[in-house]
Design a protein around this motif. Sequence first.
Motif, PDB file in Angstrom:
ATOM      1  N   GLY A   1      11.944  -2.933  -8.166  1.00 60.49           N
ATOM      2  CA  GLY A   1      10.513  -2.656  -8.120  1.00 60.49           C
ATOM      3  C   GLY A   1      10.070  -1.559  -9.065  1.00 60.49           C
ATOM      4  N   LEU A   2      10.991  -0.998  -9.860  1.00 66.20           N
ATOM      5  CA  LEU A   2      10.638   0.066 -10.799  1.00 66.20           C
ATOM      6  C   LEU A   2       9.723  -0.483 -11.882  1.00 66.20           C
ATOM      7  CD1 LEU A   2      13.030   2.696 -12.264  1.00 66.20           C
ATOM      8  CD2 LEU A   2      11.525   1.430 -13.761  1.00 66.20           C
ATOM      9  N   ASP A   3       8.609   0.229 -12.150  1.00 76.05           N
ATOM     10  CA  ASP A   3       7.626  -0.269 -13.115  1.00 76.05           C
ATOM     11  C   ASP A   3       6.997   0.900 -13.868  1.00 76.05           C
ATOM     12  OD1 ASP A   3       5.703  -1.608 -14.568  1.00 76.05           O
ATOM     13  OD2 ASP A   3       4.489  -2.151 -12.839  1.00 76.05           O
TER      14      ASP A   3
ATOM     15  N   HIS B   1       0.829  -1.202   0.000  1.00 76.60           N
ATOM     16  CA  HIS B   1       0.000   0.000   0.000  1.00 76.60           C
ATOM     17  C   HIS B   1       0.866   1.254   0.000  1.00 76.60           C
ATOM     18  CE1 HIS B   1      -2.662  -3.202   1.586  1.00 76.60           C
ATOM     19  NE2 HIS B   1      -3.474  -2.646   0.707  1.00 76.60           N
ATOM     20  N   THR B   2       2.003   1.159  -0.663  1.00 78.14           N
ATOM     21  CA  THR B   2       2.923   2.284  -0.790  1.00 78.14           C
ATOM     22  C   THR B   2       3.363   2.403  -2.240  1.00 78.14           C
ATOM     23  OG1 THR B   2       3.718   2.046   1.486  1.00 78.14           O
ATOM     24  CG2 THR B   2       5.166   3.205  -0.062  1.00 78.14           C
ATOM     25  N   SER B   3       3.281   3.606  -2.769  1.00 76.30           N
ATOM     26  CA  SER B   3       3.747   3.871  -4.133  1.00 76.30           C
ATOM     27  C   SER B   3       4.547   5.164  -4.155  1.00 76.30           C
ATOM     28  CB  SER B   3       2.573   4.027  -5.102  1.00 76.30           C
ATOM     29  OG  SER B   3       1.869   2.825  -5.239  1.00 76.30           O
ATOM     30  N   VAL B   4       5.615   5.155  -4.905  1.00 78.60           N
ATOM     31  CA  VAL B   4       6.377   6.367  -5.195  1.00 78.60           C
ATOM     32  C   VAL B   4       6.329   6.513  -6.709  1.00 78.60           C
ATOM     33  CG1 VAL B   4       8.603   7.530  -5.066  1.00 78.60           C
ATOM     34  CG2 VAL B   4       7.859   6.023  -3.182  1.00 78.60           C
ATOM     35  N   VAL B   5       5.579   7.507  -7.167  1.00 75.51           N
ATOM     36  CA  VAL B   5       5.355   7.677  -8.610  1.00 75.51           C
ATOM     37  C   VAL B   5       6.121   8.904  -9.092  1.00 75.51           C
ATOM     38  CG1 VAL B   5       3.644   8.054 -10.418  1.00 75.51           C
ATOM     39  CG2 VAL B   5       3.103   6.573  -8.465  1.00 75.51           C
ATOM     40  N   ALA B   6       6.993   8.675 -10.080  1.00 75.09           N
ATOM     41  CA  ALA B   6       7.742   9.760 -10.707  1.00 75.09           C
ATOM     42  C   ALA B   6       7.066  10.133 -12.018  1.00 75.09           C
ATOM     43  CB  ALA B   6       9.175   9.308 -10.967  1.00 75.09           C
ATOM     44  N   SER B   7       7.013  11.440 -12.305  1.00 75.53           N
ATOM     45  CA  SER B   7       6.482  11.890 -13.598  1.00 75.53           C
ATOM     46  C   SER B   7       7.371  13.002 -14.136  1.00 75.53           C
ATOM     47  CB  SER B   7       5.036  12.346 -13.477  1.00 75.53           C
ATOM     48  OG  SER B   7       4.919  13.445 -12.607  1.00 75.53           O
ATOM     49  N   TRP B   8       7.427  13.090 -15.470  1.00 74.26           N
ATOM     50  CA  TRP B   8       8.302  14.055 -16.133  1.00 74.26           C
ATOM     51  C   TRP B   8       7.737  14.368 -17.511  1.00 74.26           C
ATOM     52  CZ3 TRP B   8       9.098   8.962 -15.242  1.00 74.26           C
ATOM     53  CH2 TRP B   8       9.250   8.124 -16.356  1.00 74.26           C
ATOM     54  N   SER B   9       8.277  15.398 -18.132  1.00 69.43           N
ATOM     55  CA  SER B   9       7.856  15.767 -19.479  1.00 69.43           C
ATOM     56  C   SER B   9       8.777  15.107 -20.505  1.00 69.43           C
ATOM     57  CB  SER B   9       7.913  17.286 -19.653  1.00 69.43           C
ATOM     58  OG  SER B   9       7.723  17.632 -21.019  1.00 69.43           O
TER      59      SER B   9
ATOM     60  N   ARG C   1       5.373  11.756  -6.385  1.00 69.72           N
ATOM     61  CA  ARG C   1       4.146  11.699  -5.585  1.00 69.72           C
ATOM     62  C   ARG C   1       4.170  10.382  -4.815  1.00 69.72           C
ATOM     63  NH1 ARG C   1       1.149  15.858  -6.990  1.00 69.72           N
ATOM     64  NH2 ARG C   1       1.379  16.746  -9.063  1.00 69.72           N
ATOM     65  N   ILE C   2       4.049  10.501  -3.516  1.00 64.62           N
ATOM     66  CA  ILE C   2       4.211   9.350  -2.626  1.00 64.62           C
ATOM     67  C   ILE C   2       2.930   9.136  -1.843  1.00 64.62           C
ATOM     68  CG2 ILE C   2       5.530   8.448  -0.661  1.00 64.62           C
ATOM     69  CD1 ILE C   2       7.704  10.654  -1.634  1.00 64.62           C
ATOM     70  N   THR C   3       2.500   7.903  -1.752  1.00 64.00           N
ATOM     71  CA  THR C   3       1.446   7.553  -0.805  1.00 64.00           C
ATOM     72  C   THR C   3       1.936   6.320  -0.050  1.00 64.00           C
ATOM     73  OG1 THR C   3      -0.934   7.199  -0.481  1.00 64.00           O
ATOM     74  CG2 THR C   3       0.080   6.058  -2.362  1.00 64.00           C
TER      75      THR C   3
ATOM     76  N   PHE D   1       7.898   3.335  -8.302  1.00 66.28           N
ATOM     77  CA  PHE D   1       8.963   2.642  -7.581  1.00 66.28           C
ATOM     78  C   PHE D   1       8.299   1.847  -6.468  1.00 66.28           C
ATOM     79  CE2 PHE D   1      10.851   6.148  -9.729  1.00 66.28           C
ATOM     80  CZ  PHE D   1      12.112   5.720 -10.119  1.00 66.28           C
ATOM     81  N   GLY D   2       8.100   0.558  -6.705  1.00 62.60           N
ATOM     82  CA  GLY D   2       7.404  -0.292  -5.743  1.00 62.60           C
ATOM     83  C   GLY D   2       8.381  -1.057  -4.858  1.00 62.60           C
ATOM     84  N   GLY D   3       7.816  -1.823  -3.952  1.00 61.50           N
ATOM     85  CA  GLY D   3       8.628  -2.659  -3.063  1.00 61.50           C
ATOM     86  C   GLY D   3       9.298  -1.893  -1.949  1.00 61.50           C
TER      87      GLY D   3
END
Length: 193
Positions: A77-79, A31-39, A182-184, A50-52
């Motif tokens: 865990g990168l996906d 129940h944890t996600s670190v989501v990277a976004s870019w242009s 963005r992290i949850t 970035f999971g795990g």
Amino acid sequence: MFKRLALVAALAVASSATFAAPVTYKIDPNHTSVVASWSHFGFSNPIANFGGAEGTITYDPSNVGTSKVEVTLPLSGLDSHVQKFDEHLRSADFFDAEKYPNITFKSTKVEAAGDKKLRVFGDLTIKGVTRQVVLDTTINKIGEQPMAKRAAAGFDATTTIKRSDFGVDKFAPNVSDNVTLRITTEAVVPKAE
């Protein structure tokens, strides 16, 4: 009568001290996600998760400054939802995951920033390079997790980093140097041994 009042007062103080003590939670990778976004050249805004995640969060609502966070993100865990792109991101062109298999974050300071808001300062290490970042954090919920039946804490956080600061600068600035994170996270008190 006086003894009874003294006992009640002592129990109340002990009880409040128990609730005020810092609590350490173990991060739940499910129940944890670190989501990277870019242009991407201005055409699209891809994401990668970035999971795990592994680590701990110590939180003390009565003394926020004693709170702390330690997280490890395995690059395994990168996906990005595209296997070939994942392989490219893990290559020496970007993260060089064979040599640097993990990204880490270790807080150096936590401060209150308003109602249910925190600022978490810390050292982010990517590809062997450490830089300070600030996570603008929202406290989602503190309480008993109904499935685990144990105390739990949930947070969301955001920050923006420059990937070139960490030596992950291939194709910059055409593929944006700025990366939004963005992290949850949900973290639960570990089971008693």
